[in-house]
Scaffold this active site. Structure first.
Site, PDB file in Angstrom:
ATOM      1  N   HIS A 189     -14.959  -1.625   4.509  1.00 46.38           N
ATOM      2  CA  HIS A 189     -13.882  -2.348   5.200  1.00 46.38           C
ATOM      3  C   HIS A 189     -14.367  -2.983   6.505  1.00 46.38           C
ATOM      4  O   HIS A 189     -15.318  -2.515   7.131  1.00 46.38           O
ATOM      5  CB  HIS A 189     -12.742  -1.364   5.503  1.00 46.38           C
ATOM      6  CG  HIS A 189     -11.495  -2.011   5.966  1.00 46.38           C
ATOM      7  ND1 HIS A 189     -11.195  -2.165   7.299  1.00 46.38           N
ATOM      8  CD2 HIS A 189     -10.461  -2.559   5.278  1.00 46.38           C
ATOM      9  CE1 HIS A 189     -10.019  -2.763   7.420  1.00 46.38           C
ATOM     10  NE2 HIS A 189      -9.555  -3.022   6.214  1.00 46.38           N
TER      11      HIS A 189
ATOM     12  N   ASP B 266     -14.536   7.152   4.448  1.00 49.20           N
ATOM     13  CA  ASP B 266     -13.216   6.618   4.771  1.00 49.20           C
ATOM     14  C   ASP B 266     -12.331   6.742   3.527  1.00 49.20           C
ATOM     15  O   ASP B 266     -12.579   6.100   2.509  1.00 49.20           O
ATOM     16  CB  ASP B 266     -13.345   5.152   5.196  1.00 49.20           C
ATOM     17  CG  ASP B 266     -12.034   4.581   5.712  1.00 49.20           C
ATOM     18  OD1 ASP B 266     -10.966   5.072   5.322  1.00 49.20           O
ATOM     19  OD2 ASP B 266     -12.080   3.605   6.495  1.00 49.20           O
TER      20      ASP B 266
ATOM     21  N   HIS C 121      -7.598   4.645   1.325  1.00 50.67           N
ATOM     22  CA  HIS C 121      -6.862   4.289   0.105  1.00 50.67           C
ATOM     23  C   HIS C 121      -6.849   5.412  -0.923  1.00 50.67           C
ATOM     24  O   HIS C 121      -6.374   5.215  -2.043  1.00 50.67           O
ATOM     25  CB  HIS C 121      -7.439   3.007  -0.493  1.00 50.67           C
ATOM     26  CG  HIS C 121      -7.204   1.812   0.376  1.00 50.67           C
ATOM     27  ND1 HIS C 121      -6.055   1.043   0.307  1.00 50.67           N
ATOM     28  CD2 HIS C 121      -7.952   1.269   1.366  1.00 50.67           C
ATOM     29  CE1 HIS C 121      -6.124   0.080   1.196  1.00 50.67           C
ATOM     30  NE2 HIS C 121      -7.255   0.196   1.858  1.00 50.67           N
TER      31      HIS C 121
ATOM     32  N   ASN D 113       0.829  -1.204   0.000  1.00 55.42           N
ATOM     33  CA  ASN D 113       0.000   0.000   0.000  1.00 55.42           C
ATOM     34  C   ASN D 113       0.867   1.259   0.000  1.00 55.42           C
ATOM     35  O   ASN D 113       0.376   2.355   0.267  1.00 55.42           O
ATOM     36  CB  ASN D 113      -0.922   0.020   1.219  1.00 55.42           C
ATOM     37  CG  ASN D 113      -2.003  -1.043   1.135  1.00 55.42           C
ATOM     38  OD1 ASN D 113      -2.475  -1.365   0.049  1.00 55.42           O
ATOM     39  ND2 ASN D 113      -2.403  -1.576   2.279  1.00 55.42           N
TER      40      ASN D 113
ATOM     41  N   LYS E  46      -0.243   4.008   4.683  1.00 54.22           N
ATOM     42  CA  LYS E  46      -0.247   3.599   3.276  1.00 54.22           C
ATOM     43  C   LYS E  46       0.592   4.595   2.470  1.00 54.22           C
ATOM     44  O   LYS E  46       1.802   4.520   2.481  1.00 54.22           O
ATOM     45  CB  LYS E  46      -1.682   3.462   2.781  1.00 54.22           C
ATOM     46  CG  LYS E  46      -2.467   2.406   3.559  1.00 54.22           C
ATOM     47  CD  LYS E  46      -3.910   2.328   3.157  1.00 54.22           C
ATOM     48  CE  LYS E  46      -4.637   1.200   3.872  1.00 54.22           C
ATOM     49  NZ  LYS E  46      -4.738   1.397   5.344  1.00 54.22           N
TER      50      LYS E  46
ATOM     51  N   SER F 170     -10.995  -0.750  -1.038  1.00 57.37           N
ATOM     52  CA  SER F 170      -9.677  -1.346  -0.879  1.00 57.37           C
ATOM     53  C   SER F 170      -9.452  -2.625  -1.661  1.00 57.37           C
ATOM     54  O   SER F 170      -8.318  -2.953  -1.995  1.00 57.37           O
ATOM     55  CB  SER F 170      -9.421  -1.625   0.607  1.00 57.37           C
ATOM     56  OG  SER F 170     -10.405  -2.512   1.123  1.00 57.37           O
TER      57      SER F 170
ATOM     58  N   GLU G 299     -16.613   4.174   1.736  1.00 53.12           N
ATOM     59  CA  GLU G 299     -15.228   4.498   1.400  1.00 53.12           C
ATOM     60  C   GLU G 299     -15.207   5.333   0.131  1.00 53.12           C
ATOM     61  O   GLU G 299     -16.150   5.305  -0.658  1.00 53.12           O
ATOM     62  CB  GLU G 299     -14.414   3.216   1.196  1.00 53.12           C
ATOM     63  CG  GLU G 299     -14.382   2.308   2.411  1.00 53.12           C
ATOM     64  CD  GLU G 299     -13.604   1.021   2.164  1.00 53.12           C
ATOM     65  OE1 GLU G 299     -12.507   1.087   1.569  1.00 53.12           O
ATOM     66  OE2 GLU G 299     -14.092  -0.056   2.557  1.00 53.12           O
TER      67      GLU G 299
END
Length: 372
Positions: free
Chosen positions: A121, A195, A198, A34, A229, A169, A165
């Site tokens: 997630h 979120d 990523h 990541n 990440k 992910s 998100e």
């Protein structure tokens, strides 16, 4: 009740037994990292940071929770940097998992309904469970279904919390921030929680994520980002109003009852975030690599992203292909149930700014050979 040994044996038979990967000295291309911006490999940045004597002398532990720790300067400076970038207060957490499992239950106090994307997630799911309140999930990125759920719930709950998100992910696809904000704004006492684990560092101007770049940014109540990440550090943060920040300081259990990040970590993170904001050229390069990756994997039904799956639908086959790729010099670990739904087992490929187009082409050729 099955014994632990029986459970482990069953997982192994199904191809779902997990083990910690062994580090190797052999040169491989790591498509499971990541480290999207390649900062984790930048020895020059470490040298620059530690060349400052004041950084070398920073404590390696806070030795207490944030509410008790004596050393606060580095945490405060990092939060202030984030507040300046996002235009609203920020609060640090020990990880993205800590953020989601602390903030979601705190916001959901009382008569609240949480509505989350079905592919959110595991930390979001755990946050919902810990909230001990009502929750449901809507089909992935199905905003018509989300609208119906929120409409039916309005008036029955004191608060509705929409959680999703920005970049997912395991699939690499994205949410429509503006559509989510429209739904939120049409319904009373509804909050929007995004979120950006990523997306932070990779998406948006200065790497601040998709929400910050959206015309609907002011309607996103809570933005989560992580430092482990793209920022090549550790910990996480949330941005929100001053009122919500003060509320979380008093109600988010993962914040209240965890030993705070080390001052050294917060100082390093601030250094890395400052570095990330200057990397728009590298972000554009990663986006170009994303197009190459999607071509190599023959993905045509989604916008190219720095994360892309090769769905094989069988755990044992995913393990086999992963092992074969590793022998050829490409690390792409298998993703299996319960991380992804049964029948969607896959290899997950993620990009780093240190990779080249030739690296992606070579991966594509290797995959084509193995999956004929």
């Amino acid at each position: 009740m099955a014994s632990y040994d029986e459970i482990l044996n069953r997982l192994e038979a199904e191809g779902n037994l997990r083990t910690i990967p062994t580090e190797t000295d052999r040169k491989i291309l790591d498509f499971s990292t990541n480290d999207y911006m390649g900062l984790g490999e930048r020895i020059d940045l470490r040298e620059k940071f530690f060349n400052q004597e004041s950084n070398r002398l920073l404590p390696m532990s806070s030795s207490a929770s944030r509410l008790l720790a004596s050393s606060q300067e580095q945490h405060n400076r990092l939060e202030q940097l984030l507040a300046d970038l996002y235009g609203r207060p920020a609060l640090l957490f020990n990880s993205g998992y800590h953020a989601n499992t602390g903030i979601i239950p705190a916001l959901a106090e009382g008569n609240t309904l949480i509505v989350a994307d079905k592919l959110s997630h595991a930390s979001i799911i755990d946050g919902m469970v810990l909230s001990r309140t009502s929750f449901t999930r809507f089909p992935h990125n199905d905003y018509s279904r989300l609208e119906r759920i929120v409409s039916d719930a309005e008036g029955k709950y004191d608060r509705i919390l929409i959680v999703t998100e920005s970049v997912f992910s395991m699939d690499g696809d994205c949410s429509d921030i503006e559509r989510l904000a429209e739904i939120k704004c049409r319904h009373k006492n509804t909050m929007l929680y995004i979120d950006e684990a990523h997306a932070f560092g990779v998406k948006g101007k200065y790497g601040l994520g998709m929400s910050h770049d959206s015309a609907a940014y002011s309607d996103v109540d809570v933005v989560i980002g992580t430092f482990g990440k793209a920022a090549a550090s550790a910990g996480a943060f949330a941005t929100m109003t001053a009122t919500v920040k003060n509320y979380l300081i008093n109600r988010a259990r993962s914040f209240i009852f965890s030993t705070a990040l080390a001052p050294m970590t917060s100082a390093w993170t601030r250094f890395m975030v400052e570095t990330l904001t200057e990397m728009d050229e590298e972000r554009a390069y990663v986006n170009r690599l994303a197009s190459c990756l999607h071509d190599a994997l023959h993905i045509t039904d989604m916008t190219p992203s720095h994360i892309a799956p090769l769905i094989v639908g069988d755990a044992r086959l995913a393990v086999k292909i992963s092992q074969q790729l590793l022998a050829l010099g490409y690390k792409a670990l298998p993703i299996r149930t319960p991380t992804v739904p049964a029948g969607t087992e896959r290899l997950r490929f993620s990009l780093s700014a240190t990779m080249t187009e030739n690296d992606i082409t070579g991966l594509g050729k290797a995959i084509s050979t193995l999956t004929k």
